[in-house]
Design a protein around this motif. Structure first.
Motif, PDB file in Angstrom:
ATOM      1  N   ILE A 317       0.833  -1.199   0.000  1.00  0.00           N
ATOM      2  CA  ILE A 317       0.000   0.000   0.000  1.00  0.00           C
ATOM      3  C   ILE A 317       0.871   1.253   0.000  1.00  0.00           C
ATOM      4  CG2 ILE A 317      -1.674   1.322   1.360  1.00  0.00           C
ATOM      5  CD1 ILE A 317      -2.784  -1.378   2.327  1.00  0.00           C
ATOM      6  N   ILE A 318       1.937   1.223   0.811  1.00  0.00           N
ATOM      7  CA  ILE A 318       2.853   2.370   0.882  1.00  0.00           C
ATOM      8  C   ILE A 318       3.496   2.629  -0.470  1.00  0.00           C
ATOM      9  CG2 ILE A 318       5.053   3.148   1.860  1.00  0.00           C
ATOM     10  CD1 ILE A 318       4.217   1.798   4.493  1.00  0.00           C
ATOM     11  N   VAL A 319       3.931   1.539  -1.126  1.00  0.00           N
ATOM     12  CA  VAL A 319       4.533   1.688  -2.458  1.00  0.00           C
ATOM     13  C   VAL A 319       3.532   2.304  -3.431  1.00  0.00           C
ATOM     14  CG1 VAL A 319       5.395   0.402  -4.457  1.00  0.00           C
ATOM     15  CG2 VAL A 319       6.239  -0.134  -2.169  1.00  0.00           C
ATOM     16  N   LYS A 320       2.281   1.833  -3.347  1.00  0.00           N
ATOM     17  CA  LYS A 320       1.247   2.371  -4.229  1.00  0.00           C
ATOM     18  C   LYS A 320       1.033   3.854  -3.972  1.00  0.00           C
ATOM     19  CE  LYS A 320      -2.174   2.172  -7.173  1.00  0.00           C
ATOM     20  NZ  LYS A 320      -1.905   2.004  -8.627  1.00  0.00           N
ATOM     21  N   GLU A 321       0.987   4.236  -2.692  1.00  0.00           N
ATOM     22  CA  GLU A 321       0.766   5.636  -2.341  1.00  0.00           C
ATOM     23  C   GLU A 321       1.934   6.523  -2.764  1.00  0.00           C
ATOM     24  OE1 GLU A 321       0.134   5.536   1.837  1.00  0.00           O
ATOM     25  OE2 GLU A 321      -2.012   5.054   1.685  1.00  0.00           O
ATOM     26  N   ARG A 322       3.139   5.949  -2.758  1.00  0.00           N
ATOM     27  CA  ARG A 322       4.330   6.760  -3.037  1.00  0.00           C
ATOM     28  C   ARG A 322       4.884   6.517  -4.435  1.00  0.00           C
ATOM     29  NH1 ARG A 322       8.139   6.144   2.228  1.00  0.00           N
ATOM     30  NH2 ARG A 322       9.256   7.815   1.133  1.00  0.00           N
ATOM     31  N   LYS A 324       4.272   7.998  -7.338  1.00  0.00           N
ATOM     32  CA  LYS A 324       4.715   9.213  -8.034  1.00  0.00           C
ATOM     33  C   LYS A 324       6.012   9.743  -7.428  1.00  0.00           C
ATOM     34  CE  LYS A 324       1.680  11.787  -9.814  1.00  0.00           C
ATOM     35  NZ  LYS A 324       0.546  12.728 -10.110  1.00  0.00           N
ATOM     36  N   GLU A 325       6.091   9.689  -6.088  1.00  0.00           N
ATOM     37  CA  GLU A 325       7.317  10.136  -5.414  1.00  0.00           C
ATOM     38  C   GLU A 325       8.505   9.292  -5.850  1.00  0.00           C
ATOM     39  OE1 GLU A 325       9.398   9.791  -1.033  1.00  0.00           O
ATOM     40  OE2 GLU A 325       7.201   9.785  -1.124  1.00  0.00           O
ATOM     41  N   ILE A 326       8.282   7.974  -5.972  1.00  0.00           N
ATOM     42  CA  ILE A 326       9.368   7.084  -6.408  1.00  0.00           C
ATOM     43  C   ILE A 326       9.794   7.426  -7.823  1.00  0.00           C
ATOM     44  CG2 ILE A 326       9.901   4.678  -6.978  1.00  0.00           C
ATOM     45  CD1 ILE A 326       8.078   3.891  -4.597  1.00  0.00           C
ATOM     46  N   GLY A 327       8.791   7.741  -8.682  1.00  0.00           N
ATOM     47  CA  GLY A 327       9.123   8.131 -10.056  1.00  0.00           C
ATOM     48  C   GLY A 327       9.969   9.376 -10.105  1.00  0.00           C
ATOM     49  N   ILE A 328       9.638  10.363  -9.288  1.00  0.00           N
ATOM     50  CA  ILE A 328      10.425  11.599  -9.240  1.00  0.00           C
ATOM     51  C   ILE A 328      11.841  11.302  -8.767  1.00  0.00           C
ATOM     52  CG2 ILE A 328      10.651  13.821  -8.062  1.00  0.00           C
ATOM     53  CD1 ILE A 328       7.574  13.924  -7.968  1.00  0.00           C
ATOM     54  N   LYS A 412      11.505  -1.367  -9.747  1.00  0.00           N
ATOM     55  CA  LYS A 412      11.350  -1.733 -11.165  1.00  0.00           C
ATOM     56  C   LYS A 412      10.441  -0.757 -11.913  1.00  0.00           C
ATOM     57  CE  LYS A 412      12.513  -5.250 -12.798  1.00  0.00           C
ATOM     58  NZ  LYS A 412      13.711  -5.592 -13.602  1.00  0.00           N
ATOM     59  N   ILE A 413       9.762   0.131 -11.165  1.00  0.00           N
ATOM     60  CA  ILE A 413       8.840   1.060 -11.819  1.00  0.00           C
ATOM     61  C   ILE A 413       9.623   2.049 -12.695  1.00  0.00           C
ATOM     62  CG2 ILE A 413       7.164   2.915 -11.426  1.00  0.00           C
ATOM     63  CD1 ILE A 413       6.374   1.544  -8.846  1.00  0.00           C
ATOM     64  N   LYS A 414       9.171   2.244 -13.913  1.00  0.00           N
ATOM     65  CA  LYS A 414       9.803   3.220 -14.796  1.00  0.00           C
ATOM     66  C   LYS A 414       9.337   4.621 -14.433  1.00  0.00           C
ATOM     67  CE  LYS A 414      10.249  -0.001 -18.669  1.00  0.00           C
ATOM     68  NZ  LYS A 414       9.903  -0.259 -20.090  1.00  0.00           N
ATOM     69  N   PRO A 415      10.250   5.601 -14.434  1.00  0.00           N
ATOM     70  CA  PRO A 415       9.882   6.940 -13.999  1.00  0.00           C
ATOM     71  C   PRO A 415       8.679   7.507 -14.763  1.00  0.00           C
ATOM     72  CG  PRO A 415      12.261   6.746 -14.220  1.00  0.00           C
ATOM     73  CD  PRO A 415      11.674   5.490 -14.767  1.00  0.00           C
ATOM     74  N   ILE A 416       8.598   7.299 -16.067  1.00  0.00           N
ATOM     75  CA  ILE A 416       7.513   7.865 -16.864  1.00  0.00           C
ATOM     76  C   ILE A 416       6.161   7.271 -16.460  1.00  0.00           C
ATOM     77  CG2 ILE A 416       7.778   6.156 -18.715  1.00  0.00           C
ATOM     78  CD1 ILE A 416       6.850   9.921 -19.055  1.00  0.00           C
ATOM     79  N   LEU A 419       5.231   8.695 -12.933  1.00  0.00           N
ATOM     80  CA  LEU A 419       4.770  10.080 -12.965  1.00  0.00           C
ATOM     81  C   LEU A 419       3.356  10.203 -13.494  1.00  0.00           C
ATOM     82  CD1 LEU A 419       8.071  11.773 -14.184  1.00  0.00           C
ATOM     83  CD2 LEU A 419       7.068  11.915 -11.907  1.00  0.00           C
ATOM     84  N   ARG A 420       2.907   9.236 -14.284  1.00  0.00           N
ATOM     85  CA  ARG A 420       1.537   9.251 -14.794  1.00  0.00           C
ATOM     86  C   ARG A 420       0.528   8.694 -13.803  1.00  0.00           C
ATOM     87  NH1 ARG A 420       2.719   6.684 -20.776  1.00  0.00           N
ATOM     88  NH2 ARG A 420       3.702   8.542 -21.679  1.00  0.00           N
ATOM     89  N   ASP A 421       1.039   8.065 -12.707  1.00  0.00           N
ATOM     90  CA  ASP A 421       0.167   7.394 -11.747  1.00  0.00           C
ATOM     91  C   ASP A 421      -0.703   8.406 -11.012  1.00  0.00           C
ATOM     92  OD1 ASP A 421      -0.432   4.757 -10.276  1.00  0.00           O
ATOM     93  OD2 ASP A 421      -0.013   6.171  -8.631  1.00  0.00           O
ATOM     94  N   GLU A 422      -1.968   8.099 -10.866  1.00  0.00           N
ATOM     95  CA  GLU A 422      -2.915   8.955 -10.117  1.00  0.00           C
ATOM     96  C   GLU A 422      -3.127   8.408  -8.747  1.00  0.00           C
ATOM     97  OE1 GLU A 422      -3.976  11.802 -11.119  1.00  0.00           O
ATOM     98  OE2 GLU A 422      -3.071  11.670 -13.127  1.00  0.00           O
TER      99      GLU A 422
END
Length: 422
Positions: A317-322, A324-328, A412-416, A419-422
């Motif tokens: 859940i934390i990963v899901k919430e963060r 966009k932050e991880i992408g940045i 493993k998440i790609k930054p692009i 950043l699109r994640d809502e």
């Protein structure tokens, strides 16, 4: 020093992030911590209960020496060699003598006994009803009795049929109160004996409500000739339990055959002659205790696994919430290792603190409640501190493992995409 400063700043920032995340999600963090703490709490309590059961079982077997074998007679239930069933088998001195002669190389301590179960024992104005028993000197070791005053029966008492008695601690307290009993005369079923010793027994009050007399004196004084009621032996010590059990099985088989043959008893007539080995009984109890403790381990570990799964779900859940932050962070050049470390740090922190709280609470409960539990088969529940720390280390490792997979997914998440994640 300059090279260490960025690393130190990074660690300080990491801790700040963890505490900020916990502050934002207090209820979620508390519930996760409770699930982890309850897991180790239940495991340690169950291990303590298992140890208490083991201690209680060991206490029960303290009353007899290791490897004690007892033999007693009964009534035949089968026709054998022309003799009808219903014969009462009576042991005599000859049964004891032939056993010692034939099987002496396997025997460490030996004694025949003759017991009177409800004898009136009198000292002055005090009277009580106790069991009294004729025995040999070795019976002290067989019964695991400790002489606290005076001495036990010796070879001279046997050979001269001395009228001496060794009384249990309860008999002393009942009849003599605070007075020193050594040298005093007591009447055992109206026959006078001099008290030469007082004994205690790990079995407690039941065992200490007895009086021991020389077997030869008992046979002469009470008109039972050469009759004996039981034979008791301890066997030569072995290096390990399996060897001791094997030796016990061999001895019980041989003494059974020997005495059945001498007293004309059918080989399969179990009522006419009984043989019991404490080693065989101990194995049954220790096997039972092992199964109970394995069951407790299983339940406790399953509880911990449930808590760790909860931690893993929270990390997802934390990963899901963060996301966009991880992408940045990745867009700014954060490495996959730093992303994994960020998630793992929080997971390990929650697991460690929760596990430590659960461990302390369980140890405190065992320390406070354990001594209050009074039972013959449950004594001094405790957990070895090394085992407790090992359990906590295992929990921390499990917490790290629980956080690794969500952390790896985040890395493993790609930054692009992030950043699109809502």
């Amino acid at each position: 020093m300059n090279k260490l400063e960025p690393l130190l700043m990074f660690n300080i920032e990491r801790w700040q992030e963890i505490f900020e995340a916990i502050a934002k999600n207090k209820l979620r963090t508390i519930l996760t911590g409770i699930s982890v703490a309850s897991g180790i709490f239940i495991l340690v309590i169950l291990l303590g209960v298992g140890k208490g059961i083991q201690n209680g079982i060991e206490k029960q077997f303290e009353r007899d020496a290791d490897g004690i074998v007892e033999v007693w007679s009964g009534t035949t239930t089968m026709e054998y060699k022309g003799l009808n069933p219903g014969r009462q088998i009576q042991f005599h001195n000859a049964d004891y003598d032939i056993t010692v002669q034939k099987l002496g190389d396997q025997i460490d301590r030996k004694s025949s006994t003759y017991s009177f179960w409800n004898g009136e024992i009198v000292y002055g104005a005090e009277t009580g009803t106790y069991q009294y028993r004729g025995v040999y000197p070795d019976y002290q070791v067989i019964e695991n009795a400790t002489v606290t005053e005076g001495r036990f029966i010796n070879a001279n008492d046997i050979s001269n049929s001395e009228k001496v008695a060794v009384i249990g601690q309860k008999v002393k307290l009942d009849l003599f109160k605070e007075k020193d009993p050594i040298g005093e005369q007591i009447a055992v079923s109206k026959i006078n004996f001099k008290v030469i010793g007082v004994f205690t027994d790990p079995g407690g009050e039941r065992e200490e409500s007895r009086v021991f007399l020389p077997i030869t004196t008992t046979q002469q004084a009470y008109g039972i000739a050469d009759k004996i009621s039981n034979l008791a032996f301890t066997l030569v010590k072995k290096d390990n339990y399996e060897e001791a059990l094997k030796a016990s099985n061999k001895f019980t088989s041989e003494i059974g055959q020997l005495l059945r043959g001498k007293n004309t008893i059918a080989p399969d007539d179990l009522s006419a002659l009984g043989v019991n080995s404490s080693i065989e009984n101990a194995k049954q109890f220790y096997d039972l205790n092992l199964y109970i403790r394995l069951f407790f381990w299983w339940v406790g570990i399953c509880t911990i696994i449930a808590g760790v799964v909860g931690v893993s779900n929270i990390m997802l859940i934390i990963v899901k919430e963060r996301t966009k932050e991880i992408g940045i962070r990745k867009a700014l050049g954060a490495s996959p290792v730093s992303i994994i470390g960020m998630i793992l740090h929080e997971s390990i922190f929650i697991t460690t603190i929760s596990g430590f709280v659960g461990l302390l609470m369980s140890l405190l409960l065992l320390e406070l409640a354990g001594p209050q539990i009074k039972s013959e088969y449950f004594l001094n529940p405790e957990v070895d501190f090394g085992v407790a720390l090992t359990t906590l280390a295992l929990l921390v490792f499990s917490g790290a493992l629980a956080g690794f997979f969500p952390a790896y997914r985040a890395a493993k998440i790609k930054p692009i995409v992030a950043l699109r994640d809502e």
